[in-house]
Design an enzyme around this catalytic site. Structure first.
Site, mmCIF file in Angstrom:
data_model
loop_
_atom_site.group_PDB
_atom_site.id
_atom_site.type_symbol
_atom_site.label_atom_id
_atom_site.label_comp_id
_atom_site.label_asym_id
_atom_site.label_seq_id
_atom_site.Cartn_x
_atom_site.Cartn_y
_atom_site.Cartn_z
ATOM 1 N N GLY A 119 0.779 -1.239 0.000
ATOM 2 C CA GLY A 119 0.000 0.000 0.000
ATOM 3 C C GLY A 119 0.804 1.279 0.000
ATOM 4 N N SER A 120 2.040 1.249 -0.499
ATOM 5 C CA SER A 120 2.822 2.497 -0.468
ATOM 6 C C SER A 120 2.286 3.522 -1.467
ATOM 7 C CB SER A 120 4.309 2.218 -0.717
ATOM 8 O OG SER A 120 4.560 1.884 -2.053
ATOM 9 N N LEU B 27 -7.401 -9.138 -11.956
ATOM 10 C CA LEU B 27 -8.018 -8.525 -13.138
ATOM 11 C C LEU B 27 -9.456 -8.162 -12.797
ATOM 12 C CD1 LEU B 27 -7.161 -10.572 -16.360
ATOM 13 C CD2 LEU B 27 -6.782 -8.133 -15.971
ATOM 14 N N ASN C 165 -4.755 2.672 -12.854
ATOM 15 C CA ASN C 165 -3.801 1.717 -12.294
ATOM 16 C C ASN C 165 -2.395 2.288 -12.472
ATOM 17 O OD1 ASN C 165 -2.861 -0.804 -11.206
ATOM 18 N ND2 ASN C 165 -2.311 -1.438 -13.281
ATOM 19 N N HIS D 179 1.636 0.859 -13.035
ATOM 20 C CA HIS D 179 2.409 -0.341 -13.337
ATOM 21 C C HIS D 179 3.892 0.029 -13.374
ATOM 22 C CE1 HIS D 179 3.213 -4.312 -14.872
ATOM 23 N NE2 HIS D 179 4.022 -3.774 -15.771
ATOM 24 N N ASP E 176 -2.847 -4.566 -17.679
ATOM 25 C CA ASP E 176 -1.887 -3.456 -17.841
ATOM 26 C C ASP E 176 -1.957 -2.856 -19.246
ATOM 27 O OD1 ASP E 176 -1.011 -3.993 -15.235
ATOM 28 O OD2 ASP E 176 0.378 -5.517 -15.950
ATOM 29 N N GLU F 263 6.793 6.280 -9.054
ATOM 30 C CA GLU F 263 5.383 5.861 -8.971
ATOM 31 C C GLU F 263 4.621 6.775 -8.022
ATOM 32 O OE1 GLU F 263 4.412 1.709 -8.274
ATOM 33 O OE2 GLU F 263 6.403 1.106 -8.916
HETATM 34 C C1 GRF Z 1 3.719 -1.173 -7.300
HETATM 35 O O1 GRF Z 1 4.979 -1.462 -7.824
HETATM 36 C C2 GRF Z 1 2.738 -0.912 -8.425
HETATM 37 O O2 GRF Z 1 3.312 -0.324 -9.539
HETATM 38 C C3 GRF Z 1 2.257 -2.300 -8.767
HETATM 39 O O3 GRF Z 1 2.182 -2.969 -7.532
HETATM 40 C C4 GRF Z 1 3.093 -2.379 -6.607
HETATM 41 C C5 GRF Z 1 2.276 -1.987 -5.424
HETATM 42 O O4 GRF Z 1 3.091 -1.455 -4.402
HETATM 43 N N1 GRF Z 1 0.983 -2.244 -9.464
HETATM 44 P P1 GRF Z 1 2.397 -0.744 -3.170
HETATM 45 O O5 GRF Z 1 1.435 -1.765 -2.573
HETATM 46 O O6 GRF Z 1 1.675 0.466 -3.679
HETATM 47 O O7 GRF Z 1 3.501 -0.402 -2.235
#
Ligand code: GRF
Length: 203
Positions: free
Chosen positions: A12-13, A91, A106, A108, A144, A173
């Site tokens: 959940g970061s 999905l 989303n 990725h 994706d 991200e």
């Molecule tokens: C991240 O790398 C995101 O791009 C991918 O899953 C991971 C989730 O990380 N979809 P977090 O749970 O948000 O830390």
């Protein structure tokens, strides 16, 4: 205020980064609910610590259609307008996509369309790319795959490992997910084919 629903399966970061930007007033939205599909999702606990409505809706053993109907109901109950996938490892069904048209995002950890699927950072590293990064995109029924909102590039250094590369991608991200939300909620935009076009006058 636009109501966001966050779906997550793990750490959940990305959710935390968005919640920080919402709290700072940089993303004009309210996190109406956080839903985890796995009981061990750490993001659930951090959502509760922030005082957000956070529920576990276990997906184990349920087929996609019936699980997604539960999800839609839970999101609708609190008036969610935008669905934000933050490490959500399933999905979505066609019915779910239709329930929130052009309102599901989303992130990725690669420069799509390169390296969709699991362990994108490892895939990119093993392939030997010199540049990787991350992509915020609208969600469609394919993995994706939907129209791209923002991307950020990260160069790969000689002494990188998959882990060090992942760490630097994660920083990007956290930056572009909130920035994408801010732009989508405050600027004029439209989707033409696969292209997400922000209005040139203000974007
Ligand atoms: C991240 O790398 C995101 O791009 C991918 O899953 C991971 C989730 O990380 N979809 P977090 O749970 O948000 O830390």
């Amino acid at each position: 205020m636009t109501k966001l629903g966050i779906l997550l399966s793990g750490r959940g970061s990305n959710f935390q980064a968005i919640a920080d930007q919402v709290a700072a007033g940089n993303v004009p939205a309210e996190i109406a609910i956080v839903i985890a599909n796995r009981p061990d999702a750490l993001g659930l606990e951090s959502a509760r610590e922030r005082g957000l409505k956070a529920i576990l809706l276990p997906s184990k053993g349920l087929d996609r259609e019936s699980y997604d109907r539960q999800l839609i109901a839970a999101l609708r109950e609190v008036g969610v307008e935008w669905v934000v996938l933050a490490g959500y490892m399933r999905l979505l069904s066609a019915e779910f996509i239709r329930a929130f048209p052009q309102r599901i995002l989303n992130i990725h950890p690669s420069l799509l369309p390169a390296f969709p699927g699991l362990d994108a950072q490892h895939q990119a590293f093993d392939y030997g790319v010199k540049v990787s990064g991350c992509t915020v995109h609208f969600v469609d029924e394919h993995l994706d795959h939907g129209p791209i909102v923002m991307q950020a590039a990260v160069t790969v250094a000689n002494d990188d490992t998959p882990e060090s590369l992942s760490e630097r991608i994660l920083v990007e991200e956290h930056r572009i997910y909130s920035e994408s939300l801010r732009r989508l909620l405050t600027e004029e935009w439209r989707i033409e084919g696969r292209r997400v076009l922000f209005s040139p006058s203000i974007g």
